[in-house]
Design an enzyme around this catalytic site. Structure first.
Site, PDB file in Angstrom:
ATOM      1  CG  ASP A 196      46.374  42.912  35.702  1.00  0.00           C
ATOM      2  OD1 ASP A 196      45.945  42.155  34.810  1.00  0.00           O
ATOM      3  OD2 ASP A 196      45.673  43.279  36.665  1.00  0.00           O
ATOM      4  CG  HIS A 245      40.780  39.703  39.578  1.00  0.00           C
ATOM      5  ND1 HIS A 245      40.895  39.853  38.209  1.00  0.00           N
ATOM      6  CD2 HIS A 245      40.231  38.477  39.781  1.00  0.00           C
ATOM      7  CE1 HIS A 245      40.429  38.767  37.617  1.00  0.00           C
ATOM      8  NE2 HIS A 245      40.031  37.916  38.542  1.00  0.00           N
ATOM      9  CG  MET A 250      43.243  51.905  34.565  1.00  0.00           C
ATOM     10  SD  MET A 250      44.675  51.775  33.449  1.00  0.00           S
ATOM     11  CE  MET A 250      45.380  53.429  33.592  1.00  0.00           C
TER      12      MET A 250
END
Length: 198
Positions: free
Chosen positions: A11, A173, A24
């Site tokens: 992830d 998350h 990222m």
């Protein structure tokens, strides 16, 4: 006998929709298990994990995307890992874990398209030796569910999956938390006879 596949659930968290213009900010891996074409063997999702937070590669970001992870870009500019160092280290870790298992590393995500796009770009752009998964050794859990569950892709969403397939973990998350959650989903999907269940 051919070497089995070793599934690395991944992830990522990013500050925009695509790599290059945006960054990222973190990624996590959790080894879910191995598959030899007949039998899937579970691994405890915390047995082999990897997590990194990265320095942004540009000044551009979308506030809405950044808000999802809650990561602090200003802090990452100072304390995040250099992408070249982190991606090279992560690639070496993947290769070593797969070597120890006598297996081929396979990237797995739900859905694959977003996480693979970022990780493949970063591996190719920054890691010495490039991607440890080649250019196509990857598995989309969304497609796997659709095929085994005999449903359409548009309905291959967690809200419509049988409860028993889902991890009991909360989707936070945080990239490592979510990689572990997805590893458990993959374990369940790999041993689920969707057609028989229907």
């Amino acid at each position: 006998m051919a070497s089995p596949d070793l599934y690395f659930s991944c992830d990522i968290e990013a500050d925009g929709p695509i790599p290059g213009p945006y960054s990222m900010l973190s990624f996590g891996f959790s080894v879910a298990g191995s598959y030899d074409g007949a039998v899937f063997t579970h691994r405890h999702p915390f047995e082999k994990t990897y997590y990194a937070e990265l320095k942004p590669i540009s000044d551009a970001f979308e506030p809405e995307a950044l808000a999802v992870s809650g990561l602090d870009r200003e802090n990452l500019k100072i304390n995040g890992r250099d992408p070249a160092e982190a991606m090279t280290d992560a690639a070496a870790w993947v290769r070593e874990v797969a070597r120890e298992a006598g297996a081929f590393p396979v990237f797995a995500a739900y859905p694959l398209g977003f996480d693979w796009m970022w990780m493949y770009h970063y591996f190719v752009q920054y890691a010495e030796g490039g991607s440890p998964f080649g250019f196509s050794r990857c598995l989309d859990m969304k497609s796997l569910y659709a095929a085994r569950g005999r449903t359409q892709i548009r309905d291959a969403v967690k809200a419509k999956m049988p409860r028993g397939l889902l991890s009991g973990r909360r989707h936070t998350h945080n990239a490592l938390d979510d990689a572990v959650e997805q590893a458990e989903l993959l374990q369940n999907l790999m041993t689920w006879d969707g057609a028989r269940a229907r």
